[in-house]
Structures are given as structure tokens and as C-alpha cells.
Design an enzyme around this catalytic site. Sequence first.
Site: not given
Ligand code: GLA
Length: 382
Positions: A35, A123, A128, A161, A173, A223
Site C-alpha cells: 500500500e 469510499g 470505483s 485522475e 488501481d 494522499y
Molecule cells: C489509492 C491510489 C493508488 C494507491 C493506493 C494506496 O488507491 O489510487 O494509486 O496509491 O491508494 O496504495
Amino acid sequence: MSKTLIKEVKSKFLETFKVAPLLIFSPGRINIIGEHTDYNDGFVFPAAVDKGIAAAIQKSNTGNCTAIALDLDSAIKFELDKLKPSKEGSWENYVFGVVAEIQNRNKVVGDFNIIFKGNIPGGAGMSSSAALENSVVFGLNELFDLELTKTEMILISQKAEHNYVGVNCGIMDQYASMFGIKDNALHLDCRTITSKPYKIDFKDHQLMLINTNVKHSLSDSAYNDRRSACESISELLGVKALRDATKEDLETVIDKVTPSNYQKALYVIQENTRTIKAAKAIENNDLELLGSLIYQSHAGLSDQYKVSCDELDFLVAQAKKNKNVLGARMMGGGFGGCTINLIKKSEAKAFGKTASIAYKNKFDKECSVYFIELSDGTHLVK
Ligand code: GLA
């Protein structure tokens, strides 16, 4: 794939636009481990799931485009030569962003109509958004013969994004959603954007998700802050990304970074190593080791990387108290969403119940338990 979702978007499309659409299913994803390593050029271990977005798409001859989000009962008309980001947080930014990024590649998209509906709660940390972006780019690619490769498509989704949604996400993702393989998880190298599939059959164990049903505000800015912190430390270390650094390297700059950023970078380096070890553990059928790596991942995300929250920590603590759960951790960007649990099959339902009751007592709100199947990536539905 959900047949009901596909039926719904199809019939709504026929009713609204009186022409048969192309149908696309684009899945969400889980992530076993790895992660916040993706934007550090590291390894991740996601899989596409049977929940996602169904989209119906077809060319339009009215001189403009319409996008309808069925779940939100919201429709928007737009013109292709006037695209710009809408208000922050609006769903249409995912659609506009994808179209704009395709145009940036000098590919010609004509007018189109699209209707979509999903069954991943927003969320939940199950992407999604990537599922939606991929459904749009995949649909447009088919409709207008854009000849984009899958890798180009996910880079377009990712850029959408970044530039329209405002989240500087990594590639995990979009990759998992596009390249998913039924019954497999993908050990993905986010530097080369190539993956090795691992057949996931944990015998008498399985994966189970528990959604906290919370998404704490500021998660997007938090983030982006994490990502910038990682990038500035790699710059300080003179490496391309934290994937190239070791704990020893990091120690050489300990006086130049704040203690909290030191811990964040250390987390990334350790999580990347854990993800590589997790692949070995799966190869060796060593579920105890895999579970302990998953617990360590959560501890790092919570204490070092600081992207967990009380609700997630509580559910992981519940898991730790139960010997049938080999590992549990928060999944995705954090600040809410799901935990992923590696649990004995025969005990999964019972744990889901106990954890839900405890959660309700503690927070006075409901969590949701999901059993998922690992599934194929974004595809046309015939
Ligand atoms: C979100 C981001 C991914 C990744 C995760 C954390 O889902 O879209 O690119 O960084 O968080 O692992």
C-alpha cells in the site's frame, strides 16, 4: 460481473437514446499487500473483483454528449471542444478527464452518450474511480477505433485522475481494474508496469473485506501530501524513487528530514520488501507468514504512514483477537474504506458477525462484510 447492472444500463440506454449500446464491465480491485508503494515505483499485489461499474456507450448524432450516472440519478450534457474540470468532487470529472487525456494524445473522439451504474460503494477503497475511468476509456477506444493498448488506456485513466480529479494516484488501481485475471492476484512492478499473476487458492482460508463505511474528509489532500513527501526524500537521496532506497540509505539523511517524514519513507521501504516477501509466501503456501506480513503492513500504515483511522484500527484489533484471522489490514488510500482479512473459511461469517456487533457498539454505526471473487479486468460484454 453483475448481470443485473449490465441489464439496467442497457435498458436505460435503449429507453433514453433509442439505439443499442456497447456494454462494458469494469471491475474494482482489492489489494493483498503493498500500500502506497505504487507511486514509489514499488511492488503491489492487487486483484480485480466481481464488483465494479457497468457502462453502456454509443455514438451520438445530436452535436453534443450526455453522461448519466444512474446511481446518483444525475445527468450532464457537454461538448467535446469545451472540456474543463468541473467543481471538485463531481463525478463528471472522471468522464471529462478521460476524454481530455485521450484528446491530449491527438486521438479523435467523436460525440457519444454513456450511462453507467456501479455496485462498489464510494469510499470503500476498492477503486470505483479507476473502474469508472477504465470503462470510459475502454468504451471510447472500441467506439472510435482509437487503437490504444491497455497500458495506454490505464495511463490515460491515471492522468485523468491527476489532472481532472486532483488526486496524484499511482498506477495500481487502473492496472488491476484493466488487467485483472479471474482467480488471480497480480504481483505488479509499478516501475515497469508489468505483473506476474498468482493463482489465489488459500485452501481452507479466504479473503474477506469489512467496510467501515466511513471516508474521512481531506483524504485526497493527505494522499497528495504523502506522495510529495516521498518524492522529496528520494530527491534528497539522489534516487529516482523510494523503491531504489534501503533503510541504510535513509539513515544517511536522517538529520535532514523531519522524524515524521523519516517514518513515512521507512514505511515505504519496508512495505515494498513485505510485498516481495508476500509473493514468496504465497508461492510456498505459507499463509501464517502472509498473514503476519499483512498485520505488519497495517501497523506501518497506521503508526508510520499515518493513513489509518480509528474505525480501521478497531476492525484490525478485532481481527487480532481472533485466532482464525491470520492477517488483517486497511486497504487502499486509507482514512476509511475497507479492511482486508485473511481468515479461515469456516469461521469467516462468524467473525463478520462478531466484528459487526463490536463495531456497532463502539461507533454507533454499521460496517459491511463483503465476500469477493477475483475476476477478469475491464471487458466488453456481449
Ligand atoms: C489509492 C491510489 C493508488 C494507491 C493506493 C494506496 O488507491 O489510487 O494509486 O496509491 O491508494 O496504495
